[in-house]
Design a protein around this motif. Structure first.
Motif, PDB file in Angstrom:
ATOM      1  N   SER A   1      46.176 -23.636  16.678  1.00 39.32           N
ATOM      2  CA  SER A   1      44.798 -23.346  17.050  1.00 39.32           C
ATOM      3  C   SER A   1      44.716 -23.209  18.568  1.00 39.32           C
ATOM      4  CB  SER A   1      43.852 -24.432  16.553  1.00 39.32           C
ATOM      5  OG  SER A   1      44.229 -25.695  17.066  1.00 39.32           O
ATOM      6  N   PRO A   2      43.887 -22.290  19.056  1.00 39.55           N
ATOM      7  CA  PRO A   2      43.827 -22.034  20.499  1.00 39.55           C
ATOM      8  C   PRO A   2      43.162 -23.165  21.264  1.00 39.55           C
ATOM      9  CG  PRO A   2      42.173 -20.737  19.357  1.00 39.55           C
ATOM     10  CD  PRO A   2      43.011 -21.394  18.295  1.00 39.55           C
ATOM     11  N   PRO A   3      43.392 -23.219  22.566  1.00 46.50           N
ATOM     12  CA  PRO A   3      42.771 -24.254  23.398  1.00 46.50           C
ATOM     13  C   PRO A   3      41.253 -24.093  23.433  1.00 46.50           C
ATOM     14  CG  PRO A   3      43.892 -22.625  24.755  1.00 46.50           C
ATOM     15  CD  PRO A   3      44.285 -22.351  23.344  1.00 46.50           C
ATOM     16  N   ASP A   4      40.596 -25.173  23.715  1.00 43.46           N
ATOM     17  CA  ASP A   4      39.138 -25.220  23.774  1.00 43.46           C
ATOM     18  C   ASP A   4      38.686 -24.651  25.116  1.00 43.46           C
ATOM     19  OD1 ASP A   4      36.544 -25.789  23.216  1.00 43.46           O
ATOM     20  OD2 ASP A   4      36.721 -27.960  23.370  1.00 43.46           O
ATOM     21  N   ILE A   5      38.177 -23.431  25.086  1.00 42.36           N
ATOM     22  CA  ILE A   5      37.774 -22.770  26.332  1.00 42.36           C
ATOM     23  C   ILE A   5      36.348 -22.257  26.213  1.00 42.36           C
ATOM     24  CG2 ILE A   5      40.119 -22.070  26.950  1.00 42.36           C
ATOM     25  CD1 ILE A   5      39.403 -19.273  25.876  1.00 42.36           C
ATOM     26  N   ASN A   6      35.758 -21.961  27.336  1.00 41.39           N
ATOM     27  CA  ASN A   6      34.414 -21.402  27.360  1.00 41.39           C
ATOM     28  C   ASN A   6      34.494 -19.891  27.161  1.00 41.39           C
ATOM     29  OD1 ASN A   6      31.559 -21.343  27.794  1.00 41.39           O
ATOM     30  ND2 ASN A   6      31.992 -20.508  29.836  1.00 41.39           N
ATOM     31  N   VAL A   7      33.827 -19.381  26.120  1.00 42.07           N
ATOM     32  CA  VAL A   7      33.821 -17.942  25.846  1.00 42.07           C
ATOM     33  C   VAL A   7      32.400 -17.431  25.992  1.00 42.07           C
ATOM     34  CG1 VAL A   7      34.238 -16.163  24.108  1.00 42.07           C
ATOM     35  CG2 VAL A   7      35.776 -18.120  24.272  1.00 42.07           C
ATOM     36  N   PRO A   8      32.161 -16.445  26.868  1.00 40.93           N
ATOM     37  CA  PRO A   8      30.820 -15.883  27.003  1.00 40.93           C
ATOM     38  C   PRO A   8      30.323 -15.327  25.675  1.00 40.93           C
ATOM     39  CG  PRO A   8      32.293 -15.075  28.728  1.00 40.93           C
ATOM     40  CD  PRO A   8      33.142 -15.799  27.736  1.00 40.93           C
ATOM     41  N   GLY A   9      29.018 -15.300  25.497  1.00 39.54           N
ATOM     42  CA  GLY A   9      28.445 -14.805  24.255  1.00 39.54           C
ATOM     43  C   GLY A   9      28.917 -13.422  23.882  1.00 39.54           C
ATOM     44  N   GLU A  10      29.100 -12.565  24.867  1.00 39.54           N
ATOM     45  CA  GLU A  10      29.559 -11.198  24.616  1.00 39.54           C
ATOM     46  C   GLU A  10      31.055 -11.039  24.900  1.00 39.54           C
ATOM     47  OE1 GLU A  10      27.717  -8.709  23.250  1.00 39.54           O
ATOM     48  OE2 GLU A  10      26.251 -10.310  22.979  1.00 39.54           O
ATOM     49  N   GLY A  11      31.767 -12.146  25.051  1.00 35.02           N
ATOM     50  CA  GLY A  11      33.201 -12.068  25.324  1.00 35.02           C
ATOM     51  C   GLY A  11      33.940 -11.413  24.167  1.00 35.02           C
ATOM     52  N   HIS A  12      34.920 -10.586  24.501  1.00 28.40           N
ATOM     53  CA  HIS A  12      35.668  -9.894  23.456  1.00 28.40           C
ATOM     54  C   HIS A  12      37.062  -9.546  23.961  1.00 28.40           C
ATOM     55  CE1 HIS A  12      33.949  -6.660  25.937  1.00 28.40           C
ATOM     56  NE2 HIS A  12      34.989  -5.940  25.561  1.00 28.40           N
ATOM     57  N   GLY A  13      37.912  -9.123  23.018  1.00 24.44           N
ATOM     58  CA  GLY A  13      39.281  -8.754  23.375  1.00 24.44           C
ATOM     59  C   GLY A  13      40.039  -9.931  23.949  1.00 24.44           C
ATOM     60  N   LEU A  14      41.112  -9.624  24.668  1.00 28.33           N
ATOM     61  CA  LEU A  14      41.901 -10.686  25.289  1.00 28.33           C
ATOM     62  C   LEU A  14      41.454 -10.964  26.713  1.00 28.33           C
ATOM     63  CD1 LEU A  14      45.449  -9.731  23.952  1.00 28.33           C
ATOM     64  CD2 LEU A  14      43.999 -11.619  23.206  1.00 28.33           C
ATOM     65  N   GLY A  15      40.548 -10.138  27.231  1.00 32.15           N
ATOM     66  CA  GLY A  15      40.085 -10.327  28.598  1.00 32.15           C
ATOM     67  C   GLY A  15      39.240 -11.578  28.761  1.00 32.15           C
ATOM     68  N   ASN A  16      38.191 -11.696  27.927  1.00 30.32           N
ATOM     69  CA  ASN A  16      37.333 -12.880  28.018  1.00 30.32           C
ATOM     70  C   ASN A  16      36.803 -13.322  26.650  1.00 30.32           C
ATOM     71  OD1 ASN A  16      35.531 -10.842  27.494  1.00 30.32           O
ATOM     72  ND2 ASN A  16      34.097 -11.363  29.127  1.00 30.32           N
ATOM     73  N   GLY A  17      37.450 -12.845  25.589  1.00 34.60           N
ATOM     74  CA  GLY A  17      37.052 -13.228  24.241  1.00 34.60           C
ATOM     75  C   GLY A  17      37.778 -14.475  23.761  1.00 34.60           C
ATOM     76  N   PRO A  18      37.482 -14.894  22.531  1.00 34.68           N
ATOM     77  CA  PRO A  18      38.191 -16.052  21.969  1.00 34.68           C
ATOM     78  C   PRO A  18      39.690 -15.775  21.887  1.00 34.68           C
ATOM     79  CG  PRO A  18      36.300 -15.435  20.614  1.00 34.68           C
ATOM     80  CD  PRO A  18      36.505 -14.324  21.590  1.00 34.68           C
ATOM     81  N   LEU A  19      40.484 -16.757  22.191  1.00 35.75           N
ATOM     82  CA  LEU A  19      41.931 -16.587  22.076  1.00 35.75           C
ATOM     83  C   LEU A  19      42.328 -16.599  20.601  1.00 35.75           C
ATOM     84  CD1 LEU A  19      43.017 -19.007  24.932  1.00 35.75           C
ATOM     85  CD2 LEU A  19      43.252 -16.512  24.934  1.00 35.75           C
ATOM     86  N   PRO A  20      43.322 -15.806  20.225  1.00 35.52           N
ATOM     87  CA  PRO A  20      43.732 -15.773  18.818  1.00 35.52           C
ATOM     88  C   PRO A  20      44.510 -17.019  18.418  1.00 35.52           C
ATOM     89  CG  PRO A  20      45.227 -14.448  20.126  1.00 35.52           C
ATOM     90  CD  PRO A  20      44.116 -14.883  21.063  1.00 35.52           C
ATOM     91  N   ARG A  21      44.426 -17.380  17.144  1.00 33.89           N
ATOM     92  CA  ARG A  21      45.361 -18.355  16.605  1.00 33.89           C
ATOM     93  C   ARG A  21      46.753 -17.743  16.704  1.00 33.89           C
ATOM     94  NH1 ARG A  21      40.871 -17.784  14.069  1.00 33.89           N
ATOM     95  NH2 ARG A  21      39.587 -19.549  13.376  1.00 33.89           N
ATOM     96  N   ILE A  22      47.759 -18.570  16.785  1.00 31.23           N
ATOM     97  CA  ILE A  22      49.141 -18.106  16.792  1.00 31.23           C
ATOM     98  C   ILE A  22      49.806 -18.587  15.503  1.00 31.23           C
ATOM     99  CG2 ILE A  22      51.386 -18.226  17.947  1.00 31.23           C
ATOM    100  CD1 ILE A  22      49.285 -16.639  19.518  1.00 31.23           C
ATOM    101  N   VAL A  23      50.372 -17.656  14.741  1.00 24.67           N
ATOM    102  CA  VAL A  23      51.061 -18.002  13.500  1.00 24.67           C
ATOM    103  C   VAL A  23      52.523 -17.598  13.653  1.00 24.67           C
ATOM    104  CG1 VAL A  23      51.068 -17.813  10.990  1.00 24.67           C
ATOM    105  CG2 VAL A  23      48.920 -17.515  12.247  1.00 24.67           C
ATOM    106  N   ILE A  24      53.419 -18.534  13.396  1.00 26.96           N
ATOM    107  CA  ILE A  24      54.854 -18.287  13.571  1.00 26.96           C
ATOM    108  C   ILE A  24      55.587 -18.709  12.304  1.00 26.96           C
ATOM    109  CG2 ILE A  24      56.867 -18.624  15.052  1.00 26.96           C
ATOM    110  CD1 ILE A  24      54.925 -19.797  17.164  1.00 26.96           C
ATOM    111  N   ALA A  25      56.347 -17.780  11.755  1.00 25.02           N
ATOM    112  CA  ALA A  25      57.165 -18.083  10.584  1.00 25.02           C
ATOM    113  C   ALA A  25      58.623 -18.189  11.010  1.00 25.02           C
ATOM    114  CB  ALA A  25      57.004 -16.989   9.528  1.00 25.02           C
TER     115      ALA A  25
END
Length: 311
Positions: A101-125
């Motif tokens: 699960s990604p770190p707890d960060i502040n994401v603006p209401g209109e944040g998107h993409g990797l620039g200022n949006g929510p960070l993706p979960r990382i799944v590794i097999a």
């Protein structure tokens, strides 16, 4: 999910949030450069209603031998605040899967993409090499030399193999026992797939059934492994659709040229948990939604890179 006051000391043990985002952006750009169909889908999603995208997760494949397994990638992300979310095992495929699960960060209401949006979960097999036949183990260990996995994150950003490219004979021999293993041996740490967060989209694609219908109409082949395109979790709160992998013509180390599967794209919709059904829509955050992965759905979605045609 709580917020993090970024100008102060962050929870990233290894450095800045910007660096983490830059690494993820480089991984994404490499994936899109190497996979034209995925790039087309990525552009289509943004072009419809001028959509602003967010990512649910990034998925990587590794091989558990001599330091090349899950830890070779997870250690980097955990240094930057990611935490273990859960694990799944797939005995028939000889696979173990970890999601972070990604770190707890502040994401603006209109944040998107990797620039200022929510960070993706990382799944590794990781492929459990010790469970394979001696012949398959020998093939893998011929290419993956000890300690090379330390460069995993660099390999993912560059899209370059750490080990030598396999021969066609070794690739096909390994594929007889593990298609996953053959895929990982050829493609290495390149992103296996990204998943869009449908629940964060605002327009036509904010409903996963519309996503399914749209890409069917566009002529894309959708994964129907398990009998249905739309994979629904047992609790009905996690909905997933994936496209079948594109195929690339590649040259093996012995000069043989063949067409093999590459990467693909997935769409994920996480519905609001029952206990939060009265929370106003504009206040819904990730913590209010269904979390984690679903064993059966994940099993079928991994078949998006199957070597043989769907029934």
């Amino acid at each position: 999910m709580g917020s993090l006051d970024l100008p102060q000391a962050s929870s990233f043990k290894g450095g800045s949030e910007k660096f983490l985002r830059d690494v993820l952006e480089s991984i994404l750009k490499t994936y899109l450069r190497k996979n034209p169909m995925a790039n087309t889908v990525w552009e289509l999603v943004q072009s419809v209603d001028n959509e602003k995208v967010s990512y649910d997760h990034f998925f990587f494949r590794t091989i558990k031998v001599d330091g090349y397994g899950i830890d070779s990638l997870s250690s980097f992300f955990m240094d930057y605040g990611y935490q273990v979310g859960g694990r799944l095992d797939f005995p028939k495929k000889h696979l173990h899967v970890l999601w972070l699960s990604p770190p707890d960060i502040n994401v603006p209401g209109e944040g998107h993409g990797l620039g200022n949006g929510p960070l993706p979960r990382i799944v590794i097999a990781e492929l459990l090499v010790d469970e394979l036949s001696p012949e398959s183990q020998e093939i893998i260990k011929k290419y993956l030399k000890p300690r090379g996995g330390k460069q995993a994150i660099l390999s993912s950003t560059l899209g370059s193999l750490i080990w030598e490219k396999p021969t066609s004979a070794d690739f096909h021999q390994l594929a007889k026992e593990s298609e996953y293993g053959a895929w990982a041996l050829f493609h290495g740490y390149t992103l296996n797939h990204l998943a869009f967060a449908v629940h964060r989209l605002k327009h036509r694609f904010s409903d996963i059934k519309c996503v399914e219908e749209y890409f069917k109409e566009k002529g894309f082949e959708l994964n129907k492994d398990g009998g249905a395109v739309l994979k629904v979790s047992e609790d009905g709160l996690l909905l997933q659709v994936s496209l079948m992998s594109e195929k690339h013509e590649v040259e093996f180390a012995d000069g043989v040229t063949e067409t093999i599967t590459a990467s693909y794209i997935e769409f994920v919709q996480r519905l609001v948990l029952p206990q939060f059904k009265d929370v106003p829509n504009d206040e819904i955050k990730e913590i209010h939604r269904r979390e984690g992965l679903e064993q059966a759905s994940a099993y079928h979605i991994m078949e998006s890179t199957r070597f043989t045609a769907q029934d």
